[in-house]
Design an enzyme around this catalytic site. Structure first.
Site, PDB file in Angstrom:
ATOM      1  N   LYS A  22     -25.147  -6.413 -23.786  1.00  0.00           N
ATOM      2  CA  LYS A  22     -24.502  -6.930 -22.560  1.00  0.00           C
ATOM      3  C   LYS A  22     -23.000  -6.703 -22.639  1.00  0.00           C
ATOM      4  O   LYS A  22     -22.385  -6.224 -21.682  1.00  0.00           O
ATOM      5  CB  LYS A  22     -24.780  -8.417 -22.424  1.00  0.00           C
ATOM      6  CG  LYS A  22     -23.954  -9.131 -21.354  1.00  0.00           C
ATOM      7  CD  LYS A  22     -24.304 -10.587 -21.206  1.00  0.00           C
ATOM      8  CE  LYS A  22     -23.622 -11.453 -22.205  1.00  0.00           C
ATOM      9  NZ  LYS A  22     -22.205 -11.725 -21.952  1.00  0.00           N
ATOM     10  N   ASN A  23     -22.412  -7.019 -23.780  1.00  0.00           N
ATOM     11  CA  ASN A  23     -20.951  -6.994 -23.893  1.00  0.00           C
ATOM     12  C   ASN A  23     -20.373  -5.604 -24.125  1.00  0.00           C
ATOM     13  O   ASN A  23     -19.159  -5.449 -24.165  1.00  0.00           O
ATOM     14  CB  ASN A  23     -20.493  -7.987 -24.970  1.00  0.00           C
ATOM     15  CG  ASN A  23     -20.756  -9.427 -24.536  1.00  0.00           C
ATOM     16  OD1 ASN A  23     -21.106  -9.679 -23.367  1.00  0.00           O
ATOM     17  ND2 ASN A  23     -20.634 -10.364 -25.446  1.00  0.00           N
ATOM     18  N   CYS A 117     -15.110 -21.808 -17.463  1.00  0.00           N
ATOM     19  CA  CYS A 117     -16.575 -21.882 -17.465  1.00  0.00           C
ATOM     20  C   CYS A 117     -16.942 -22.977 -18.480  1.00  0.00           C
ATOM     21  O   CYS A 117     -16.100 -23.671 -19.019  1.00  0.00           O
ATOM     22  CB  CYS A 117     -17.191 -20.550 -17.850  1.00  0.00           C
ATOM     23  SG  CYS A 117     -16.793 -20.096 -19.531  1.00  0.00           S
ATOM     24  N   ARG A 122     -10.685 -20.089 -20.310  1.00  0.00           N
ATOM     25  CA  ARG A 122     -10.800 -18.644 -20.114  1.00  0.00           C
ATOM     26  C   ARG A 122      -9.597 -18.044 -19.365  1.00  0.00           C
ATOM     27  O   ARG A 122      -9.737 -17.469 -18.286  1.00  0.00           O
ATOM     28  CB  ARG A 122     -12.094 -18.294 -19.396  1.00  0.00           C
ATOM     29  CG  ARG A 122     -13.349 -18.947 -19.909  1.00  0.00           C
ATOM     30  CD  ARG A 122     -13.717 -18.594 -21.338  1.00  0.00           C
ATOM     31  NE  ARG A 122     -14.091 -17.227 -21.552  1.00  0.00           N
ATOM     32  CZ  ARG A 122     -15.326 -16.756 -21.412  1.00  0.00           C
ATOM     33  NH1 ARG A 122     -16.280 -17.558 -21.021  1.00  0.00           N
ATOM     34  NH2 ARG A 122     -15.591 -15.483 -21.651  1.00  0.00           N
ATOM     35  N   ASP A 306     -20.277 -16.122 -30.500  1.00  0.00           N
ATOM     36  CA  ASP A 306     -21.515 -16.013 -29.708  1.00  0.00           C
ATOM     37  C   ASP A 306     -22.759 -16.296 -30.533  1.00  0.00           C
ATOM     38  O   ASP A 306     -23.849 -16.367 -29.974  1.00  0.00           O
ATOM     39  CB  ASP A 306     -21.637 -14.611 -29.088  1.00  0.00           C
ATOM     40  CG  ASP A 306     -20.581 -14.373 -28.050  1.00  0.00           C
ATOM     41  OD1 ASP A 306     -20.401 -13.215 -27.640  1.00  0.00           O
ATOM     42  OD2 ASP A 306     -19.909 -15.342 -27.650  1.00  0.00           O
ATOM     43  N   ARG A 398     -28.951 -14.530 -18.261  1.00  0.00           N
ATOM     44  CA  ARG A 398     -27.699 -13.774 -18.126  1.00  0.00           C
ATOM     45  C   ARG A 398     -27.517 -12.811 -19.298  1.00  0.00           C
ATOM     46  O   ARG A 398     -26.923 -11.753 -19.143  1.00  0.00           O
ATOM     47  CB  ARG A 398     -26.490 -14.722 -18.072  1.00  0.00           C
ATOM     48  CG  ARG A 398     -26.385 -15.558 -16.833  1.00  0.00           C
ATOM     49  CD  ARG A 398     -25.096 -16.332 -16.788  1.00  0.00           C
ATOM     50  NE  ARG A 398     -23.950 -15.436 -16.907  1.00  0.00           N
ATOM     51  CZ  ARG A 398     -22.689 -15.858 -16.843  1.00  0.00           C
ATOM     52  NH1 ARG A 398     -22.426 -17.144 -16.661  1.00  0.00           N
ATOM     53  NH2 ARG A 398     -21.677 -15.023 -16.946  1.00  0.00           N
TER      54      ARG A 398
HETATM   55  C1  EPZ Z   1     -15.832 -11.655 -24.686  1.00  0.00           C
HETATM   56  O1  EPZ Z   1     -15.311 -12.593 -23.748  1.00  0.00           O
HETATM   57  C2  EPZ Z   1     -17.340 -11.783 -24.604  1.00  0.00           C
HETATM   58  N1  EPZ Z   1     -17.789 -11.450 -23.255  1.00  0.00           N
HETATM   59  C3  EPZ Z   1     -17.751 -13.221 -24.955  1.00  0.00           C
HETATM   60  O2  EPZ Z   1     -19.165 -13.277 -24.933  1.00  0.00           O
HETATM   61  C4  EPZ Z   1     -17.252 -13.525 -26.370  1.00  0.00           C
HETATM   62  O3  EPZ Z   1     -17.577 -14.865 -26.691  1.00  0.00           O
HETATM   63  C5  EPZ Z   1     -15.739 -13.316 -26.446  1.00  0.00           C
HETATM   64  O4  EPZ Z   1     -15.415 -11.967 -26.021  1.00  0.00           O
HETATM   65  C6  EPZ Z   1     -15.202 -13.511 -27.858  1.00  0.00           C
HETATM   66  O5  EPZ Z   1     -15.844 -12.629 -28.729  1.00  0.00           O
HETATM   67  C7  EPZ Z   1     -17.876 -10.138 -22.912  1.00  0.00           C
HETATM   68  O6  EPZ Z   1     -17.587  -9.247 -23.689  1.00  0.00           O
HETATM   69  C8  EPZ Z   1     -18.366  -9.851 -21.531  1.00  0.00           C
HETATM   70  P1  EPZ Z   1     -11.691 -13.213 -25.268  1.00  0.00           P
HETATM   71  P2  EPZ Z   1     -13.726 -12.574 -23.388  1.00  0.00           P
HETATM   72  O7  EPZ Z   1     -10.772 -12.693 -24.242  1.00  0.00           O
HETATM   73  O8  EPZ Z   1     -13.245 -11.189 -23.372  1.00  0.00           O
HETATM   74  C9  EPZ Z   1      -8.380 -16.548 -25.190  1.00  0.00           C
HETATM   75  C10 EPZ Z   1     -21.269 -14.169 -24.429  1.00  0.00           C
HETATM   76  O9  EPZ Z   1     -21.839 -15.243 -24.705  1.00  0.00           O
HETATM   77  N2  EPZ Z   1      -7.721 -15.688 -24.204  1.00  0.00           N
HETATM   78  O10 EPZ Z   1     -11.821 -12.500 -26.578  1.00  0.00           O
HETATM   79  O11 EPZ Z   1     -13.533 -13.418 -22.200  1.00  0.00           O
HETATM   80  C11 EPZ Z   1      -9.595 -17.240 -24.605  1.00  0.00           C
HETATM   81  O12 EPZ Z   1      -9.202 -18.440 -23.951  1.00  0.00           O
HETATM   82  C12 EPZ Z   1     -19.813 -14.168 -24.001  1.00  0.00           C
HETATM   83  O13 EPZ Z   1     -21.824 -13.031 -24.469  1.00  0.00           O
HETATM   84  C13 EPZ Z   1      -6.425 -16.007 -23.809  1.00  0.00           C
HETATM   85  O14 EPZ Z   1      -5.833 -16.981 -24.259  1.00  0.00           O
HETATM   86  O15 EPZ Z   1     -13.159 -13.341 -24.666  1.00  0.00           O
HETATM   87  C14 EPZ Z   1     -10.460 -17.513 -25.794  1.00  0.00           C
HETATM   88  O16 EPZ Z   1     -10.028 -18.704 -26.398  1.00  0.00           O
HETATM   89  C15 EPZ Z   1     -19.214 -15.573 -23.988  1.00  0.00           C
HETATM   90  N3  EPZ Z   1      -5.818 -15.215 -22.876  1.00  0.00           N
HETATM   91  C16 EPZ Z   1     -10.146 -16.343 -26.723  1.00  0.00           C
HETATM   92  O17 EPZ Z   1      -8.941 -15.734 -26.230  1.00  0.00           O
HETATM   93  C17 EPZ Z   1      -6.442 -14.119 -22.330  1.00  0.00           C
HETATM   94  O18 EPZ Z   1      -5.822 -13.420 -21.505  1.00  0.00           O
HETATM   95  C18 EPZ Z   1     -11.240 -15.300 -26.773  1.00  0.00           C
HETATM   96  O19 EPZ Z   1     -11.352 -14.755 -25.490  1.00  0.00           O
HETATM   97  C19 EPZ Z   1      -7.761 -13.822 -22.742  1.00  0.00           C
HETATM   98  C20 EPZ Z   1      -8.380 -14.616 -23.688  1.00  0.00           C
END
Ligand code: EPZ
Length: 419
Positions: A22-23, A117, A122, A306, A398
């Protein structure tokens, strides 16, 4: 109400084939927008989130043809809108990944803030920081990110946190921006490497994907291509836990054991037997009561957030006390409240949870609040004594294709009921 009905304590055995990631699929589908010529993508999983991303692309004017199971032909030349619809972005945060490609193709984008969410606020500040460093102008108005760019250029971007989505959005835009872009403290997840592989096949010039420093040499144009995405390491990890939590023995096929070290190392710590089967499968077996161990979620190559909920469920059945620390998201223990109905003994203190092992879990009616919490409740159900009914399984759909079918083939008693 649709739900899974599970009768637990049946040791799993046999072989399960892992599907597309998915990711990896979500950013790669967004990246097809970067070219005017068509791409064919293979191994796309049949998931609600993938369907949402396809609807987002179609809402922007892109034509998409399903050529067969998991194979889509994308025609991005018909892209004719720069504003993504709120009702779709609201459903799935990853839709925000169309922002970089829209800016590259149309020099503008109006994308709703993805919003929070169940697992956290996020934010997207790091995505925006990257865009600003490449000459994009950004304003926020009435819940929308308005971005426009007259002259795009490369830039040096330091990510305060190795955000997966921010790294992906920046790589996509930088691929077709004049000049070089450097992302420092970039995310290192295997899905980043898979996206970089797709972009390179389109003609992009990217160095260092999979490391914490990625250099993108912008090119004038990218061409559509034919590409197969990687398999889903989190689905694979979930089935490894399913084998262990039921005291079974399972071959998990279609995954590179090297990207599974995060879960196999921890499974060995709780006493599981792990064997690499060639280069694309793992054998997992756990015949005794699991031993306690601690997990701390970290960006890749650390233990993935995850997998936290699923692994915590296994730790509920150990002979000791484990500490689970969630460092990536601020609110990812929602499954604990539901697991409490099944006889667990967990105390949550901020970002840590102290898990005191119990002899057994007992079946109950529980509700999923997010994707991985739902997977954890299914893990608890297949391990518990008696019957468990898991509600809210649209969350599970999902991110998992045919989960109940794959578990049934391995010997679990699980059916989807909809009345
Ligand atoms: C990706 O989400 C994955 N989703 C998530 O999987 C996964 O948990 C996450 O990466 C971490 O590995 C997809 O790839 C579609 P992040 P993403 O930006 O990109 C902070 C699942 O269950 N952050 O790495 O949204 C944020 O708040 C899903 O498959 C900022 O502060 O994750 C979080 O604490 C859930 N500012 C941390 O970084 C930003 O601009 C990680 O977020 C962006 C993120």
């Amino acid at each position: 109400m649709e739900r899974f009905v599970i009768d637990g304590r049946k040791p799993l055995s046999g072989e399960v084939k892992i599907g597309g990631s998915k990711n990896a699929a979500l950013p790669i589908l967004a990246a097809t927008l970067l070219s005017e010529s068509p791409s064919t993508i293979h191994n796309i999983p049949d998931l609600l989130d993938v369907n949402t991303m396809i609807l987002v692309l179609q809402s922007l004017g892109v034509k998409i043809q399903k050529l067969g199971p998991g194979t889509y032909h994308i025609y991005p030349d018909s892209l004719n809108k720069s504003d993504a619809p709120y009702e779709l972005i609201r459903k799935m945060r990853a839709s925000f990944l169309v922002t970089g490609p829209l800016i590259s193709r149309l020099r503008k984008a109006q994308v709703p803030l993805p919003g929070g969410c169940a697992i956290g606020s996020r934010p997207i500040d790091l995505h925006i920081k990257g865009f600003l460093h490449m000459g994009v102008q950004v304003s926020m108005s009435s819940g929308y990110v308005e971005a426009w760019a007259d002259d795009l250029h490369g830039g040096e971007i330091y990510l305060d946190f190795p955000s997966v989505g921010a790294t992906e959005n920046i790589i996509m835009l930088a691929s077709v921006v004049p000049g070089d872009t450097v992302i420092a403290n970039a995310a290192r997840e295997p899905e980043i490497i898979n996206l970089a592989g797709f972009l390179t096949a389109m003609g992009a010039r990217i160095e260092g994907a999979g490391t914490d420093t990625i250099i993108i040499h912008g090119v004038r144009r990218l061409n559509g291509c034919d590409y197969a995405i990687m398999n889903d390491r989190i689905e694979a990890g979930t089935f490894c836990v399913a084998a262990a939590i039921t005291g079974g023995e399972v071959v998990v096929r279609g995954i590179n054991p090297l990207v599974m070290r995060f879960v196999t190392t921890k499974l060995e710590e709780v006493g599981a037997k792990i064997e690499n089967v060639g280069e694309d499968a793992l054998f997992v077996s756990l015949k005794n009561r699991p031993r306690a161990t601690d997990i701390k979620t970290m960006p890749y190559p650390g233990f993935p957030t995850d997998m936290q909920a699923q692994f915590m469920t296994l730790l509920c059945l150990t002979d000791g006390v484990s500490v689970v620390t969630e460092t990536v998201f601020e609110n990812r223990f929602a499954h604990v409240g539901e697991l409490e109905r099944m006889g667990i003994n967990i105390k949550v203190e901020g970002r840590s949870a102290v898990v005191v092992g119990v002899e057994k879990l007992t079946g109950a009616q529980v509700t999923a609040t997010d994707l991985r919490a739902g997977a954890a409740l299914v893990m608890a159900g297949i391990a518990a004594e008696g019957r468990t009914e898991v509600y809210g399984i649209s969350h599970v759909d999902r991110g998992y294709a045919n989960l109940e079918e794959k578990l049934r083939i391995l010997g679990a008693s699980i059916v989807r009921v909809n009345e």
